[in-house]
Each structure stands twice: as C-alpha cells, then as structure tokens.
Write a protein that holds these residues in place. Sequence first.
Motif, PDB file in Angstrom:
ATOM      1  N   ARG A 143      -2.665 -26.155  -3.578  1.00  0.00           N
ATOM      2  CA  ARG A 143      -3.961 -25.761  -3.053  1.00  0.00           C
ATOM      3  C   ARG A 143      -4.514 -24.587  -3.849  1.00  0.00           C
ATOM      4  O   ARG A 143      -3.770 -23.784  -4.418  1.00  0.00           O
ATOM      5  CB  ARG A 143      -3.860 -25.351  -1.575  1.00  0.00           C
ATOM      6  CG  ARG A 143      -3.186 -26.383  -0.687  1.00  0.00           C
ATOM      7  CD  ARG A 143      -3.374 -26.041   0.784  1.00  0.00           C
ATOM      8  NE  ARG A 143      -3.051 -24.673   1.121  1.00  0.00           N
ATOM      9  CZ  ARG A 143      -1.829 -24.243   1.447  1.00  0.00           C
ATOM     10  NH1 ARG A 143      -0.813 -25.082   1.435  1.00  0.00           N
ATOM     11  NH2 ARG A 143      -1.614 -22.973   1.760  1.00  0.00           N
ATOM     12  N   ILE A 152      -5.046 -24.992   7.214  1.00  0.00           N
ATOM     13  CA  ILE A 152      -5.665 -25.027   5.892  1.00  0.00           C
ATOM     14  C   ILE A 152      -7.172 -25.088   6.045  1.00  0.00           C
ATOM     15  O   ILE A 152      -7.695 -25.921   6.782  1.00  0.00           O
ATOM     16  CB  ILE A 152      -5.193 -26.239   5.071  1.00  0.00           C
ATOM     17  CG1 ILE A 152      -3.688 -26.112   4.790  1.00  0.00           C
ATOM     18  CG2 ILE A 152      -5.945 -26.372   3.782  1.00  0.00           C
ATOM     19  CD1 ILE A 152      -3.123 -27.289   4.043  1.00  0.00           C
ATOM     20  N   ALA A 165      -9.377 -24.569   0.139  1.00  0.00           N
ATOM     21  CA  ALA A 165      -8.092 -24.976  -0.408  1.00  0.00           C
ATOM     22  C   ALA A 165      -8.213 -26.072  -1.452  1.00  0.00           C
ATOM     23  O   ALA A 165      -7.446 -26.116  -2.402  1.00  0.00           O
ATOM     24  CB  ALA A 165      -7.186 -25.445   0.721  1.00  0.00           C
ATOM     25  N   LEU A 166      -9.201 -26.968  -1.274  1.00  0.00           N
ATOM     26  CA  LEU A 166      -9.283 -28.127  -2.150  1.00  0.00           C
ATOM     27  C   LEU A 166     -10.474 -28.081  -3.100  1.00  0.00           C
ATOM     28  O   LEU A 166     -10.581 -28.911  -3.996  1.00  0.00           O
ATOM     29  CB  LEU A 166      -9.350 -29.414  -1.296  1.00  0.00           C
ATOM     30  CG  LEU A 166      -8.116 -29.625  -0.419  1.00  0.00           C
ATOM     31  CD1 LEU A 166      -8.318 -30.817   0.482  1.00  0.00           C
ATOM     32  CD2 LEU A 166      -6.885 -29.817  -1.271  1.00  0.00           C
TER      33      LEU A 166
END
Length: 347
Positions: free
Chosen positions: A266, A340, A345-346
């Motif tokens: 991540r 998350i 994170a992505l």
Amino acid sequence: MTNANPNPLLEVDNLHVTFTTHGGTVQAVRGVSLSLKPGETLAIVGESGCGKSVTARSLMRLLPEHSSRITGGSIRFKGRELTALNERQMRELRGSEISMIFQDAMTALNPTISIGEQIMEGIVRHRKVSRSEARKQAIEILKLVGIPNPEARLKQYLHEFSGGMRQRIMIAIAVVCEPSVLIADEPTTALDVTIQAQIIELFKKLQERTGVSIIIITHDLGVVAKIADRVNVMYAGQVVESGTVDELFQHPQHPYTQGLLGSMPRLDMEKDVPLTPIPGTPPDLFAPPKGCAFAARCPYAMKVCGAYPPEPVSVSASHTAACWLQDERAQNVFQPPIKINIKSALG
C-alpha cells in the motif's frame, strides 16, 4: 454505479459444483450465494483455486459436461431458473443477456478467423441483421472500446494486436449485443498498470453508457477498490465475507480477508515494513475439512472452528462474515481488524 432498483437481476442461492476426476470428486464450489442488482459492479476475490472462475462459468453453464456437475442450488436470472434450461435455451442467453470476458484472449479468441468475423458472429446470431449492418455495428463497438482505425482492424487477426488491444477486442465481443450482465474473469491479469487503468476506465464508460451489471473476478485488490460496489471474498469454494467495498477494506471481519489485505502493498506503508503473507496452503477440496476451511491457517482459530462450519453472520445490513469470531461468546478473543483508507492506500 448501482441502480436504485432494489430487485436483484441475478441471484445465486447455495450453489454446489463438483468435478469428477481419476483421483476422486473435487468439491469446487460449496454453497455459494450471491446477488447482483441492475447497474452494480460485484467483485469476487480470493486466492487461485478458491472457486471464483468455476462459479462464474456455472452462471453461464460453460463447465465441461463430462466431468462437472451442479449438484445443488439455484441460479436465477430475471426470475428465470438457469439450471433448468437446456443447451439451446442457454445459447440464446449467452452473448445477448449474459456475456463473459475470459482470462486469456489468446485461448478464448480464434487465431484463424479475422476479428471482424468474430465480432459479427454474435450480432448476426442474436440481432438477426444483415452482414452489412453487422459490420457497421462491429465498427461502432471497436470505436467504443478505443481501437483506432476500426474499419481496417476488422480484417486483421489476433496476432496483429498487442495484449491490451486483445483485451479490448474481448470486451467488444462480450458487449456488442448489450447484455444485462457482463462477467469479467481476471480481465487485467498480465497487463501492465497503465493498460490496467485504461481497461478499468473502459468498464466504467460501458457501464455508464449501457447500465450493464458487472461481475469482476480478480485477486487484485487495487482493481477491486477502483471499480467495485460490493465484494464477495471466496475461500475453498465458499463465500466467507461479503459487503460493500468500503466495509471490506475499512472493517474486514474475517481473518482471511484481513490476511489478504495484510499481504497487499500500500502507498501508506513505511518502506521498511514487510508484507505479512498468509501462512500455510488452502485445504484439499477432494476432502474439505468438516469445520471452517480457514481454521488451519487462522491465527485466531478455536476448537469449535475445526469441528463445525460457521454460518454467515450479519455485521450490518450489507455486511456478512462466516466466522466463529462473530459469535458473541468469542468477542473477548477477537482482535481489532486492520483499517485501510482505500483512496490513500491504493492511489
């Protein structure tokens, strides 16, 4: 983008699928239930061999007849029971109402027939139009999926296209008759990240234009975060957790879901923090365990986990998890799940 219509377009209830082999009977799908609403994108995720593709092929009745069998359950599309249809009736549905994008274009498409002929085949069959009209529609669909100079491309063959272009051709063939349901089996596997992003945007564009409902099968949680409305997590032929994409990424309740997220790189991680793989291997589906299939790999496993299979428990109105940790008697041993922030994170 989900539709306001609350009635499911596709409903699967307690589906069981087995394969007969020389070594015995493989219980590939063991009681899978899912639903898909109009205009919705449902992701099915899990490790290789967990039953994702078998479930998808079962929906279209594309499993090999000599070795596979649907041993139980129901598949209803627009209220029609698909398991009761014969092959001729299923052929009428495939392509026109339910279409599938397969994993590998090199094996799914015919290398000896031009791309134009392969696209036009479905148009002529389902829409009953002339070849000249089918050619016009084939050109339009190639434009829609982003293939330049479509008039010339119609005459070309599979080997004359790049990997990303082949995937676009697969999508064109699948959506040319404007089906209600599109099943995409690992549509971004083996593509670089730039092409992956383009394919995801293409799915969104098609959904906005046609309202098609999408089932996307993948092990790439980054793809799931970008495109899905809801997620079903599969393990050993079963759905172990189901919920909206926000619920599963931010509040995962099954240890297997937590394990998948913990093993994913991540953007918000410190560069020296190692990923945490899930220990062990999936169970043998020739002889599935009588209790929870994940018990042997679970860090929170209790005695009851190996003895009895857990039933799905409602965490919220849209979130369920099949785990004994959801039992009120196990709350004192349950560890807080990781959380998350999907966007940060992505990326």
